[in-house]
Motif scaffolding. Sequence first.
Motif, PDB file in Angstrom:
ATOM      1  N   HIS A  15       0.869  -0.914   0.151  1.00 36.42           N
ATOM      2  CA  HIS A  15      -0.189   0.461  -0.328  1.00 36.42           C
ATOM      3  C   HIS A  15       0.792   1.536  -0.305  1.00 36.42           C
ATOM      4  O   HIS A  15       1.440   1.553   1.141  1.00 36.42           O
ATOM      5  CB  HIS A  15      -1.174   0.121   1.260  1.00 36.42           C
ATOM      6  CG  HIS A  15      -1.754   1.145   1.278  1.00 36.42           C
ATOM      7  ND1 HIS A  15      -2.390   1.426   2.274  1.00 36.42           N
ATOM      8  CD2 HIS A  15      -1.801   2.192   0.421  1.00 36.42           C
ATOM      9  CE1 HIS A  15      -3.797   2.455   2.119  1.00 36.42           C
ATOM     10  NE2 HIS A  15      -2.837   2.975   1.017  1.00 36.42           N
ATOM     11  N   VAL A  17       1.629   5.412  -0.581  1.00 35.75           N
ATOM     12  CA  VAL A  17       0.666   6.416  -0.279  1.00 35.75           C
ATOM     13  C   VAL A  17       1.579   7.256  -1.023  1.00 35.75           C
ATOM     14  O   VAL A  17       2.534   8.399  -1.022  1.00 35.75           O
ATOM     15  CB  VAL A  17       0.210   7.253   0.983  1.00 35.75           C
ATOM     16  CG1 VAL A  17      -0.457   8.491   1.263  1.00 35.75           C
ATOM     17  CG2 VAL A  17      -1.197   6.031   1.480  1.00 35.75           C
ATOM     18  N   GLN A  94      -2.084  -1.454  -3.859  1.00 34.88           N
ATOM     19  CA  GLN A  94      -3.243  -0.319  -3.618  1.00 34.88           C
ATOM     20  C   GLN A  94      -2.621   1.285  -3.511  1.00 34.88           C
ATOM     21  O   GLN A  94      -1.240   1.017  -2.945  1.00 34.88           O
ATOM     22  CB  GLN A  94      -3.273  -0.542  -2.120  1.00 34.88           C
ATOM     23  CG  GLN A  94      -5.161   0.371  -1.462  1.00 34.88           C
ATOM     24  CD  GLN A  94      -5.236   0.095  -0.515  1.00 34.88           C
ATOM     25  OE1 GLN A  94      -4.719  -1.111   0.425  1.00 34.88           O
ATOM     26  NE2 GLN A  94      -6.455   0.934   0.515  1.00 34.88           N
ATOM     27  N   THR A  96      -3.236   5.039  -2.554  1.00 33.61           N
ATOM     28  CA  THR A  96      -4.157   6.247  -2.361  1.00 33.61           C
ATOM     29  C   THR A  96      -3.275   7.713  -2.247  1.00 33.61           C
ATOM     30  O   THR A  96      -1.572   8.070  -2.286  1.00 33.61           O
ATOM     31  CB  THR A  96      -3.933   6.488  -0.658  1.00 33.61           C
ATOM     32  OG1 THR A  96      -4.650   4.803  -0.601  1.00 33.61           O
ATOM     33  CG2 THR A  96      -5.568   7.144  -0.275  1.00 33.61           C
ATOM     34  N   THR A 178      -9.526  10.204   5.789  1.00 33.02           N
ATOM     35  CA  THR A 178      -8.611   9.212   4.495  1.00 33.02           C
ATOM     36  C   THR A 178      -7.411   8.924   4.721  1.00 33.02           C
ATOM     37  O   THR A 178      -7.078   8.381   4.653  1.00 33.02           O
ATOM     38  CB  THR A 178      -9.614   9.642   2.817  1.00 33.02           C
ATOM     39  OG1 THR A 178     -10.994   9.205   3.715  1.00 33.02           O
ATOM     40  CG2 THR A 178      -9.445   8.549   2.165  1.00 33.02           C
ATOM     41  N   ALA A 182      -5.409   6.042   5.563  1.00 41.33           N
ATOM     42  CA  ALA A 182      -4.034   5.781   4.709  1.00 41.33           C
ATOM     43  C   ALA A 182      -2.661   6.025   5.192  1.00 41.33           C
ATOM     44  O   ALA A 182      -1.304   4.738   5.133  1.00 41.33           O
ATOM     45  CB  ALA A 182      -4.074   6.565   3.631  1.00 41.33           C
TER      46      ALA A 182
END
Length: 255
Positions: A15, A17, A94, A96, A178, A182
């Motif tokens: 993940h 960001v 993933q 973000t 959010t 994240a």
Amino acid sequence: MDLNDAAKLLERSRHVVVFTGAGISAESGVPTFRDALTGLWSRFDAQSLATAQAFREDPDLVWGWYEWRRRIVQRVHPNQGHLAVARLATLVPQLTVITQNVDDLHERAGSASPVHLHGSLFAPRCATCARPAPLPSTPDQSGEGRRVPPPRCAHCDGLIRPGVVWFGEQLPEPALETAARAASACDVLLTVGTSGLVYPAAEIPRLAARSGAAVLQVNPRPTPLDPIATVNLPGPAAEVLPALLTAAWGGFPLA
Ligand SMILES: NC(=O)c1ccc[n+]([C@@H]2O[C@H](COP(=O)([O-])OP(=O)(O)OC[C@H]3O[C@@H](n4cnc5c(N)ncnc54)[C@H](O)[C@@H]3O)[C@@H](O)[C@H]2O)c1
Ligand SMILES: [Zn+2]
């Protein structure tokens, strides 16, 4: 630690960001707040124009400034930095995207629903009743910008204000939540083109670091985030981001 170490961290990540600031749009031709203001705006500084008080005292000046900024953004294009961020979504499980920018260059590069912590130049609303208002179709004025009276709300006749977060205002709660969620769950946070000086947004990379994520930083200049960065990648975003993706996954055209 260098580009190849950063590439390895990115490639293994589940993940990611991406946290961006005005610097990622600088090479598209959108001035950052640290750039001197030009023309009509040269007598002002951005920090004093971007406030609710400035809008109350001189709405035409502040609305004119935002119309000028909106026109700049409409005339320019996403750069290789925005395109690399959009491409990254296809390369990691993933992603973000959290931006402090009020422009729409991430969207136009192909990033789906970036989180806009500081609002948008394209979402005006009523300063009195907060209802969203249509974007005025501004005539294409060349040059330096001018004072423009803000439109009036169709519901309550209040003044329409830009849908951005001004200095001293709260960030939109859903966007902040959010972003915080994240940042605390990601394993790599890539911070790009932000001075790390504007709070609470600047907490986002710090929160990721505290939660154990590796922090990769892209910025041509030193920032207060340098000490928490696992890898500092000095240089402009439009060069460093494509180079980082190429180091991790091999070369490909970004269009
Ligand atoms: N494009 C926009 O939407 C825009 C433009 C100006 C200001 N703002 C607002 O400015 C506020 C200030 O915070 P900020 O940190 O985003 O901007 P900032 O102006 O404080 O800092 C910009 C940072 O970008 C770096 N930079 C400059 N050129 C770069 C490049 N080519 N590649 C990578 N980095 C580069 C600078 O060294 C600096 O650290 C935010 O609230 C934001 O909403 C937004
Ligand atoms: Zn209203």
